[in-house]
Scaffold this active site. Structure first.
Site, mmCIF file in Angstrom:
data_model
loop_
_atom_site.group_PDB
_atom_site.id
_atom_site.type_symbol
_atom_site.label_atom_id
_atom_site.label_comp_id
_atom_site.label_asym_id
_atom_site.label_seq_id
_atom_site.Cartn_x
_atom_site.Cartn_y
_atom_site.Cartn_z
ATOM 1 N N ASN A 46 2.292 7.109 -0.739
ATOM 2 C CA ASN A 46 2.251 6.165 0.382
ATOM 3 C C ASN A 46 3.619 5.528 0.654
ATOM 4 O O ASN A 46 3.713 4.580 1.434
ATOM 5 C CB ASN A 46 1.232 5.053 0.103
ATOM 6 C CG ASN A 46 -0.191 5.566 0.122
ATOM 7 O OD1 ASN A 46 -0.512 6.517 0.837
ATOM 8 N ND2 ASN A 46 -1.058 4.957 -0.672
ATOM 9 N N HIS A 131 -11.787 -0.172 4.108
ATOM 10 C CA HIS A 131 -11.479 0.064 2.699
ATOM 11 C C HIS A 131 -12.532 -0.581 1.792
ATOM 12 O O HIS A 131 -13.149 -1.590 2.137
ATOM 13 C CB HIS A 131 -10.095 -0.525 2.383
ATOM 14 C CG HIS A 131 -9.558 -0.128 1.054
ATOM 15 N ND1 HIS A 131 -9.758 -0.880 -0.086
ATOM 16 C CD2 HIS A 131 -8.826 0.959 0.661
ATOM 17 C CE1 HIS A 131 -9.161 -0.284 -1.109
ATOM 18 N NE2 HIS A 131 -8.593 0.822 -0.681
ATOM 19 N N GLU A 173 -9.196 -2.346 9.623
ATOM 20 C CA GLU A 173 -7.865 -1.959 9.155
ATOM 21 C C GLU A 173 -6.967 -1.729 10.367
ATOM 22 O O GLU A 173 -7.451 -1.335 11.432
ATOM 23 C CB GLU A 173 -7.943 -0.682 8.308
ATOM 24 C CG GLU A 173 -8.770 -0.842 7.046
ATOM 25 C CD GLU A 173 -8.745 0.395 6.173
ATOM 26 O OE1 GLU A 173 -7.649 0.960 5.961
ATOM 27 O OE2 GLU A 173 -9.818 0.801 5.693
ATOM 28 N N SER A 177 -6.946 4.145 6.159
ATOM 29 C CA SER A 177 -6.275 4.812 5.043
ATOM 30 C C SER A 177 -6.686 6.259 4.836
ATOM 31 O O SER A 177 -5.899 7.053 4.310
ATOM 32 C CB SER A 177 -6.530 4.027 3.754
ATOM 33 O OG SER A 177 -7.920 3.918 3.491
ATOM 34 N N ASP A 202 -6.511 -5.807 8.020
ATOM 35 C CA ASP A 202 -5.842 -5.317 6.814
ATOM 36 C C ASP A 202 -4.821 -4.275 7.268
ATOM 37 O O ASP A 202 -5.188 -3.171 7.660
ATOM 38 C CB ASP A 202 -6.890 -4.702 5.873
ATOM 39 C CG ASP A 202 -6.247 -3.916 4.725
ATOM 40 O OD1 ASP A 202 -5.044 -4.089 4.480
ATOM 41 O OD2 ASP A 202 -6.965 -3.122 4.089
ATOM 42 N N HIS A 205 -1.434 -0.037 5.699
ATOM 43 C CA HIS A 205 -0.755 1.224 6.039
ATOM 44 C C HIS A 205 0.042 1.141 7.348
ATOM 45 O O HIS A 205 0.605 2.139 7.782
ATOM 46 C CB HIS A 205 -1.777 2.354 6.106
ATOM 47 C CG HIS A 205 -2.424 2.626 4.787
ATOM 48 N ND1 HIS A 205 -1.891 3.488 3.855
ATOM 49 C CD2 HIS A 205 -3.563 2.121 4.235
ATOM 50 C CE1 HIS A 205 -2.679 3.510 2.786
ATOM 51 N NE2 HIS A 205 -3.693 2.696 2.990
ATOM 52 N N LYS A 236 2.840 0.235 -0.226
ATOM 53 C CA LYS A 236 2.943 1.440 0.603
ATOM 54 C C LYS A 236 4.388 1.577 1.096
ATOM 55 O O LYS A 236 5.272 1.921 0.327
ATOM 56 C CB LYS A 236 1.960 1.371 1.764
ATOM 57 C CG LYS A 236 0.537 1.774 1.415
ATOM 58 C CD LYS A 236 -0.186 0.751 0.591
ATOM 59 C CE LYS A 236 -1.619 1.136 0.307
ATOM 60 N NZ LYS A 236 -2.299 0.124 -0.535
#
Length: 383
Positions: A46, A131, A173, A177, A202, A205, A236
């Site tokens: 990542n 997640h 998110e 992910s 969130d 990423h 990440k």
């Protein structure tokens, strides 16, 4: 015999090609990884910008350990400086650091809905692909958990309209992910405002990669548009560790009273906090790395299309190939290792049944030659 269920469950995982194992890594960069004395091209990291190998110079090295909880003596100048910088850059009043993104996500939801007296008036609306940390937090919160179909704003709208809850929290998110696609942020914000709900994003990423200066999914928003809660992680694109929760001063003050993970955990290392701040400042000006990553993503998708490799619709560094069968996916991943390519076979329960996949992650550190080798190896393994 006591605890014989342990062996039963392990055997079931093995039978279903779902048994997980750890691999001892001898050396790893965003581009290459060495395991058992063999070096592979690394397409499972990542570290999207390839910052992991870059040394960070500090004038004075802080202490390795914080020695106590942030509410005892663990909250030191390095943690405060990192929080203040992130608040200034992202447009929030206050922040608090956690040692992991999982802890940040799950504990914030649990703490927000810790009051049992308002449970029947509270609801958490979660994207079905959120997640595990977000789902776990909601499962242990005193609020109803309501799931909506992935990125389906009509379904979310229907769920919100049906709800009689007074306290509503929508969670998504920024970049998913396992699928690599982005949340429709503007639509989420509009629905939250329309239904007097809070929005939590969130952006694990997205932070470091998306936005003009790498500040993530929310960088283009003005202060009045920001989601009420933003979680960013440093493991990440920042190539560090830990996480930060940002919100209003009122909200963070509430977290300081009721967030058990924060209260009873040793605070983030001052050394990690200092190094992370220096790395984030470097990310702000890493336009060349973001441009290289974007070019690599485009090049990979172009080659995949030429070779009829069915990659999911994603414009981010996460480029999944859904194969369905867990056993087949694991076999393909093992074949790729023979070609010198390290990829992770993502299987249930991480993803839904019959959606096992190869999760390819691209980095600014990869070369065109690396990507050519990846695609040629996929052609050879996907038979």
């Amino acid at each position: 015999m006591s605890f014989e269920f342990i062996n039963t469950h392990l055997q079931a995982r093995l039978h279903d090609a779902l048994l997980r194992k750890r691999h001892q890594v001898q050396h790893a960069t965003a581009r290459k990884i060495t395991i058992n004395n063999k070096t592979y091209l690394n397409f499972a990291s990542n570290d999207y910008l390839g910052f992991g190998d870059n040394a960070i110079a500090l004038n004075e090295l802080p202490a390795l350990g914080s020695h106590s909880s942030a509410l005892v003596t663990g909250y030191q100048v390095q943690q405060h400086a990192l929080e203040q910088y992130l608040c200034a850059q992202l447009g929030y009043e206050a922040a608090m650091l956690f040692s992991s993104g999982f802890s940040a996500n799950s504990s914030v939801i649990k703490a927000l809905f810790q009051d049992k007296t308002v449970a029947q008036h509270s609801a958490v609306f979660q994207d079905k692909l959120n997640h595990a940390s977000l789902i776990d937090g909601a499962l242990h919160a005193n609020a109803a958990l309501i799931r909506f179909n992935h990125n389906d704003m009509n379904h979310l709208r229907a769920r919100l309209e049906k709800s009689t809850a007074q306290h509503k929290l929508i969670i998504s998110e920024g970049v998913f992910s396992m699928d690599g696609d982005k949340a429709p942020l503007s639509e989420l914000l509009a629905l939250a405002k329309q239904h007097n709900a809070w929005l939590m994003i969130d952006d694990a990423h997205g932070f470091g990669v998306l936005g003009k200066t790498g500040l993530g999914s929310c960088e283009a928003l003005n202060t009045e548009q920001l989601p009420e809660l933003l979680v960013i992680t440093f493991g990440k694109a920042v190539a560090s560790s830990g996480a930060c929760v940002l919100g209003s001063k009122h909200f963070i003050d509430y977290m300081l009273q009721f967030n058990r993970d924060y209260t009873y955990s040793t605070a983030m290392s001052p050394l990690i906090a200092g190094l992370t701040l220096a790395r984030i400042k470097a990310i702000k000006t890493a336009d060349d790395k973001r441009a290289k990553l974007k070019a690599n993503i485009s090049y990979f998708k172009q080659l995949a299309k030429q070779h009829n490799i069915a990659v999911m619709e994603s414009s981010t560094a996460i480029q999944p190939i859904v194969l369905g069968c867990a056993e087949y996916t694991l076999n393909v991943a093992n074949k790729l290792k023979k070609y010198g390519v390290w990829l992770t076979a993502i299987r249930p329960p991480t993803v839904a049944h019959n959606t096992a996949r190869l999760r390819i992650t691209l980095s600014a550190a990869h070369t065109k030659h690396d990507i050519n080798h990846l695609v040629n190896s996929l052609v050879g393994a996907l038979v």
